[in-house]
Scaffold this motif. Structure first.
Motif, short mmCIF file in Angstrom:
data_model
loop_
_atom_site.label_atom_id
_atom_site.label_comp_id
_atom_site.label_asym_id
_atom_site.label_seq_id
_atom_site.Cartn_x
_atom_site.Cartn_y
_atom_site.Cartn_z
N THR A 70 0.97 -1.25 -0.03
CA THR A 70 -0.06 -0.15 -0.03
C THR A 70 1.01 1.16 -0.08
O THR A 70 1.85 1.08 0.95
CB THR A 70 -0.98 -0.05 1.27
N ILE A 71 0.48 2.21 -0.79
CA ILE A 71 1.23 3.49 -0.89
C ILE A 71 0.33 4.34 -0.36
O ILE A 71 -0.76 4.83 -0.95
CB ILE A 71 1.84 3.85 -2.24
N ASN A 72 0.47 5.35 0.64
CA ASN A 72 -0.37 6.26 1.29
C ASN A 72 0.49 7.53 0.84
O ASN A 72 1.44 7.85 1.42
CB ASN A 72 -0.58 6.12 2.70
N ALA A 73 0.03 8.20 -0.14
CA ALA A 73 0.74 9.21 -0.85
C ALA A 73 0.56 10.58 -0.12
O ALA A 73 1.45 11.32 -0.21
CB ALA A 73 0.28 9.50 -2.21
N GLY A 74 -0.52 10.85 0.68
CA GLY A 74 -0.70 11.92 1.33
C GLY A 74 -0.66 13.29 0.44
O GLY A 74 -1.12 13.03 -0.69
N THR A 75 0.21 14.25 0.63
CA THR A 75 0.45 15.45 -0.10
C THR A 75 1.75 15.26 -0.90
O THR A 75 2.39 16.38 -1.28
CB THR A 75 0.09 16.86 0.42
N SER A 76 2.44 14.19 -1.03
CA SER A 76 3.67 14.11 -1.37
C SER A 76 3.80 14.31 -2.95
O SER A 76 2.95 14.30 -3.59
CB SER A 76 4.26 12.54 -1.20
N VAL A 77 5.09 14.65 -3.37
CA VAL A 77 5.35 15.05 -4.53
C VAL A 77 6.42 13.67 -5.08
O VAL A 77 7.32 13.39 -4.74
CB VAL A 77 6.12 16.14 -4.93
N GLY A 78 5.90 13.00 -6.34
CA GLY A 78 6.59 12.09 -6.82
C GLY A 78 7.37 12.67 -8.18
O GLY A 78 6.82 13.34 -9.12
N ILE A 79 8.85 12.73 -8.29
CA ILE A 79 9.48 13.14 -9.46
C ILE A 79 10.19 12.02 -10.03
O ILE A 79 10.91 11.24 -9.54
CB ILE A 79 10.49 14.27 -9.01
N PHE A 80 10.15 11.85 -11.30
CA PHE A 80 10.55 10.86 -12.20
C PHE A 80 11.44 11.38 -13.23
O PHE A 80 11.18 12.06 -14.22
CB PHE A 80 9.68 9.81 -12.74
N ARG A 81 12.70 11.39 -13.10
CA ARG A 81 13.62 11.65 -13.94
C ARG A 81 14.19 10.52 -14.90
O ARG A 81 14.18 9.45 -14.12
CB ARG A 81 14.92 12.57 -13.49
#
Length: 142
Positions: free
Chosen positions: A121-132
């Motif tokens: 399970t991923i609880n993302a909340g208000t996180s930011v994912g950056i994929f480079r």
């Protein structure tokens, strides 16, 4: 993060060999930055592959996490909680196959080739994912 190396000096030639990245896993619940939590006896860093197994609860408190690989293994029954406001960098692969990843309001940058989510399970909340870089983002079917 364990390193070994050797150097030969002569005729202007320098040769350096480093040991392969260590695979580090938890041996206890606790803070990510506590060396006693990890099988290596040191805090994981770049050059290390972190694999979470068992049912350990790992919490990041303030310092950013910077490792090559992060795996929440299939069968992992614990939780990894990332610190709010932390800027984490994973330079290779992130794989979530078990357990719970709580992202809060962290920023998580994957600079390597893949992010795999095929369990857990991923609880993302208000996180930011950056994929480079180029690579794959794989998510599990609902």
């Amino acid at each position: 993060m364990k390193r070994s190396g050797w150097a030969v000096f002569g005729c202007g030639l320098l040769t350096v060999a480093l040991a392969r990245a260590a695979t580090v896993y938890p041996v206890a619940s606790g803070s990510f930055t506590n060396p006693a939590v990890w099988s290596s006896g040191t805090v994981p860093g770049f050059g290390d592959s972190v694999t979470l197994t068992g049912a350990f609860v790992i919490t990041q408190h303030a310092l950013p996490i910077g490792v090559d690989d992060l795996t929440l293994a299939s069968g992992y029954a614990g939780t990894l909680t990332l610190a709010n406001g932390a800027a984490n960098v994973f330079s290779n692969t992130v794989q979530i196959s078990g357990g719970v990843l709580n992202c809060g309001s962290s920023t998580n940058e994957v600079t390597g080739p893949q992010w795999l989510w095929n369990g857990g399970t991923i609880n993302a909340g208000t996180s930011v994912g950056i994929f480079r870089n180029t690579g794959t983002l794989t998510t599990r079917p609902v």
